[in-house]
Design a protein around this motif. Structure first.
Motif, PDB file in Angstrom:
ATOM      1  N   GLU A  76       0.822  -1.203   0.000  1.00  0.00           N
ATOM      2  CA  GLU A  76       0.000   0.000   0.000  1.00  0.00           C
ATOM      3  C   GLU A  76       0.862   1.262   0.000  1.00  0.00           C
ATOM      4  N   GLU A  77       1.946   1.258   0.769  1.00  0.00           N
ATOM      5  CA  GLU A  77       2.825   2.430   0.813  1.00  0.00           C
ATOM      6  C   GLU A  77       3.495   2.675  -0.529  1.00  0.00           C
ATOM      7  N   PHE A  78       3.974   1.591  -1.159  1.00  0.00           N
ATOM      8  CA  PHE A  78       4.632   1.761  -2.454  1.00  0.00           C
ATOM      9  C   PHE A  78       3.642   2.258  -3.519  1.00  0.00           C
ATOM     10  N   ARG A  79       2.399   1.778  -3.475  1.00  0.00           N
ATOM     11  CA  ARG A  79       1.400   2.237  -4.446  1.00  0.00           C
ATOM     12  C   ARG A  79       1.059   3.705  -4.228  1.00  0.00           C
ATOM     13  N   LYS A  80       1.009   4.136  -2.986  1.00  0.00           N
ATOM     14  CA  LYS A  80       0.778   5.552  -2.711  1.00  0.00           C
ATOM     15  C   LYS A  80       1.955   6.397  -3.194  1.00  0.00           C
ATOM     16  N   SER A  81       3.134   5.874  -3.061  1.00  0.00           N
ATOM     17  CA  SER A  81       4.310   6.582  -3.565  1.00  0.00           C
ATOM     18  C   SER A  81       4.218   6.762  -5.076  1.00  0.00           C
ATOM     19  N   LEU A  82       3.770   5.704  -5.766  1.00  0.00           N
ATOM     20  CA  LEU A  82       3.651   5.778  -7.221  1.00  0.00           C
ATOM     21  C   LEU A  82       2.569   6.751  -7.656  1.00  0.00           C
ATOM     22  N   THR A  87       8.544   5.853 -10.085  1.00  0.00           N
ATOM     23  CA  THR A  87       9.979   5.535 -10.147  1.00  0.00           C
ATOM     24  C   THR A  87      10.133   4.037 -10.345  1.00  0.00           C
ATOM     25  N   ARG A  88      11.257   3.657 -10.930  1.00  0.00           N
ATOM     26  CA  ARG A  88      11.449   2.237 -11.190  1.00  0.00           C
ATOM     27  C   ARG A  88      11.665   1.453  -9.907  1.00  0.00           C
ATOM     28  N   ASN A  89      12.282   2.070  -8.897  1.00  0.00           N
ATOM     29  CA  ASN A  89      12.495   1.348  -7.643  1.00  0.00           C
ATOM     30  C   ASN A  89      11.172   1.055  -6.937  1.00  0.00           C
ATOM     31  N   ALA A  90      10.232   2.038  -6.947  1.00  0.00           N
ATOM     32  CA  ALA A  90       8.929   1.805  -6.327  1.00  0.00           C
ATOM     33  C   ALA A  90       8.191   0.705  -7.069  1.00  0.00           C
ATOM     34  N   MET A  91       8.278   0.689  -8.385  1.00  0.00           N
ATOM     35  CA  MET A  91       7.624  -0.353  -9.165  1.00  0.00           C
ATOM     36  C   MET A  91       8.236  -1.721  -8.887  1.00  0.00           C
ATOM     37  N   GLY A  92       9.555  -1.744  -8.727  1.00  0.00           N
ATOM     38  CA  GLY A  92      10.204  -3.011  -8.405  1.00  0.00           C
ATOM     39  C   GLY A  92       9.771  -3.549  -7.054  1.00  0.00           C
ATOM     40  N   TYR A  93       9.641  -2.656  -6.073  1.00  0.00           N
ATOM     41  CA  TYR A  93       9.190  -3.086  -4.749  1.00  0.00           C
ATOM     42  C   TYR A  93       7.744  -3.595  -4.789  1.00  0.00           C
ATOM     43  N   VAL A  94       6.896  -2.950  -5.614  1.00  0.00           N
ATOM     44  CA  VAL A  94       5.508  -3.425  -5.758  1.00  0.00           C
ATOM     45  C   VAL A  94       5.508  -4.855  -6.284  1.00  0.00           C
ATOM     46  N   ALA A  95       6.317  -5.135  -7.296  1.00  0.00           N
ATOM     47  CA  ALA A  95       6.388  -6.490  -7.843  1.00  0.00           C
ATOM     48  C   ALA A  95       6.863  -7.478  -6.779  1.00  0.00           C
ATOM     49  N   ASP A 105       0.725 -13.676 -10.871  1.00  0.00           N
ATOM     50  CA  ASP A 105       0.329 -13.098 -12.150  1.00  0.00           C
ATOM     51  C   ASP A 105       0.431 -11.579 -12.115  1.00  0.00           C
ATOM     52  N   ASP A 106       0.002 -10.975 -11.000  1.00  0.00           N
ATOM     53  CA  ASP A 106       0.096  -9.519 -10.883  1.00  0.00           C
ATOM     54  C   ASP A 106       1.546  -9.054 -10.795  1.00  0.00           C
ATOM     55  N   ALA A 107       2.373  -9.849 -10.119  1.00  0.00           N
ATOM     56  CA  ALA A 107       3.787  -9.488 -10.010  1.00  0.00           C
ATOM     57  C   ALA A 107       4.442  -9.490 -11.378  1.00  0.00           C
ATOM     58  N   LEU A 108       4.087 -10.494 -12.197  1.00  0.00           N
ATOM     59  CA  LEU A 108       4.647 -10.572 -13.534  1.00  0.00           C
ATOM     60  C   LEU A 108       4.207  -9.382 -14.392  1.00  0.00           C
ATOM     61  N   GLU A 109       2.955  -9.013 -14.277  1.00  0.00           N
ATOM     62  CA  GLU A 109       2.457  -7.856 -15.017  1.00  0.00           C
ATOM     63  C   GLU A 109       3.143  -6.568 -14.552  1.00  0.00           C
ATOM     64  N   GLN A 110       3.433  -6.480 -13.254  1.00  0.00           N
ATOM     65  CA  GLN A 110       4.100  -5.281 -12.738  1.00  0.00           C
ATOM     66  C   GLN A 110       5.511  -5.160 -13.308  1.00  0.00           C
ATOM     67  N   TYR A 111       6.209  -6.280 -13.397  1.00  0.00           N
ATOM     68  CA  TYR A 111       7.544  -6.252 -13.995  1.00  0.00           C
ATOM     69  C   TYR A 111       7.465  -5.834 -15.471  1.00  0.00           C
TER      70      TYR A 111
END
Length: 501
Positions: A76-82, A87-95, A105-111
């Motif tokens: 939730e924190e990383f999504r609020k940051s986005l 940023t690519r680091n926030a997206m990586g942490y979400v994955a 499946d969602d992790a793969l889509e996030q990558y």
């Protein structure tokens, strides 16, 4: 997973360590190298003073929760940051959080989204992402829907909305048993389960329990008319929407409409509760028949235009109160007013003491007709109308004929009786002298009978000739209606009728 965390950890470590070469310094939030032009004390101040502060704050709280393995809260924190700054680091942490939560499946889509937005990742980060994606690919399968797949329906997997049907591509799902549900407004849900296996296409067969489609019917002018479907009255009134079996259906509108609403094209008011009610009298309305194809779990719409099928007719007579027939059916007495189908109709009027009158009238759409029929009296025996020259001549001729035939009958009978007596008294044709007077009387009676026959026949012929040949001037009476002139007259064969338009 370990590789990605390690990569991020190294990035973070580089921002905290004091290496000899400051070119190796990176910002753990953005993943970008720190500016060489600033000292270690100036760089953090610049980073926290710009408009990225809220995004950085959420990111750092997310890292702290991630380190404590509070993956859902970290996500939730990383999504609020986005939401504040991508940023690519926030997206990586979400994955990474999605992977830890089992949402492969969602992790793969996030990558994939991360690679799309940042196609040129640093080599070490790219290697970490590639390894993580390869691992995730072995933990997901694809879902394909077959069977009853209604277009526009919402797809839910394990109660989570995954898109509208039809899908533009196979849907990736994490391995395991998945609840599949399809929902479309106005229809019963379609549900099934599928066991998703990794690295393969998994088929979910959808079978609707209620095999219906929906039909929406309206009238072009929004008039409330009764609906016929497949030739049967439904009891429903336009506008209407309801369920039908899939396939082709015929639809037609019928009913009545207030004449004022028809002429002004206004919509009659709705009943209390907002429901429309069909009128039970007024202008007869009907539409053409239209065929519509109703598909399973789909909404078909048909708009029909109704037209008036009858017109108003008012009939009066002189004298009033006469019996009235329309198209051969007695409908009451004059004056009469009502509505009849468009086209031609036969009107008959009769009253005691008057001649029967008949005429044709044509009704046109949205035109009121008024017809007045003036009846002629039946000529009486003691009236001057009866005793015309034609009537007197015919009566005299037939009277003479009757008188002559009467003389013929009487004289003939007497002649036959006298002849019979003479035949008995005169055998062989020889009569004594005392029978001479009787013989002369028989001869005279025969001549009289013949004369009566001739006179009677001549009188009958003369009366007939006078009746047929002596055509008097027609006694004509005009019967008027709107746009029509009618003529009723008495001729040698009875009543005659004519008209002009």
């Amino acid at each position: 997973m370990a590789g990605w965390i390690l990569a991020l950890g190294l990035l973070g470590a580089e921002t905290r360590a004091e290496p000899a070469d400051d070119t190796a310094k990176f910002d753990i939030y953005t993943g970008e190298p720190l500016a060489r032009a600033h000292s270690d004390d100036e760089a953090p101040a610049r980073a926290h003073s710009d408009d990225k502060a809220p995004a950085r704050a959420h990111f750092e709280r997310g890292v702290a929760r991630f380190d404590r393995q509070e993956y859902r809260e970290a996500l939730e924190e990383f999504r609020k940051s986005l939401e504040h700054k991508r940023t690519r680091n926030a997206m990586g942490y979400v994955a990474s959080c999605l992977k830890q939560l089992g949402q492969y499946d969602d992790a793969l889509e996030q990558y994939e989204a991360m690679r799309s937005e940042y196609p040129e990742l640093p080599p070490r980060t790219e290697a970490t992402v590639a390894a993580d994606m390869a691992e995730l690919a072995g933990l997901v399968g694809t879902l394909v829907l077959r069977g009853d797949v209604p277009a526009g329906a919402s797809l839910f997997i394990d109660d989570r909305f995954r898109g509208r049907l039809p899908l533009d591509k196979p849907l990736r799902l994490s391995v395991g048993s998945r609840a599949v549900r399809v929902e479309k407004e106005g229809f019963a849900p379609i549900a099934t389960t599928v066991e998703v296996k990794a690295g393969r296409e998994n088929v979910a067969e959808l079978v609707a329990t209620s095999r219906k489609g929906r039909l929406r019917v309206s009238e072009r002018h929004n008039w409330p008319l009764e609906i016929e479907i497949d030739g049967k009255a439904t009891g429903a009134v336009t506008p209407w929407e309801g369920l039908l079996d899939p396939g082709e259906h015929t639809v037609r509108l019928r009913g009545f409409l207030d004449e004022e609403a028809l002429l002004s094209c206004d919509v009659p008011g709705a009943m209390p509760g907002g429901k429309w009610a069909a009128a039970r009298q007024g202008a007869k309305m009907e539409s053409g028949v239209k065929t519509v194809n109703v598909r399973l779990y789909d909404v078909a719409e048909v708009v029909l235009g109704a037209e008036d099928q009858d017109a108003s007719l008012k009939i009066e007579s002189a004298p009033t109160g006469a019996r009235l027939w329309i198209d051969g059916k007695e409908v009451g007495q004059t004056p009469w007013e009502g509505r009849l189908p468009l086209g031609e109709h036969a009107i008959g009027v009769r009253a005691d003491g008057y001649l029967y009158a008949r005429q044709e009238v044509t009704l046109e759409r949205r035109k009121q007709r008024e017809v007045t029929v003036a009846l002629d009296r039946v000529p009486g025996f003691w009236t001057a109308e009866f005793w015309t020259a034609r009537t007197v001549g015919a009566t005299a001729g037939y009277g003479t004929g009757v008188l002559g035939l009467g003389v013929f009958a009487v004289s003939g009978v007497l002649a036959l009786n006298t002849s019979a007596d003479l035949k008995q008294a005169c055998p062989g044709g020889l009569c004594p002298r005392d029978r001479a007077a009787q013989k002369e009387r028989a001869h005279a009676l025969g001549v009289t009978a013949l004369a009566g026959l001739i006179v009677g026949g001549a009188g009958a012929v003369a009366g007939t000739v006078v009746l047929v040949a002596a055509r008097p001037e027609r006694e004509e009476k005009r019967v008027t209606s709107a746009g029509t002139a009618w003529e009723v007259g008495v001729g040698p064969f009875g009543l005659s009728l004519g008209g002009s338009f």
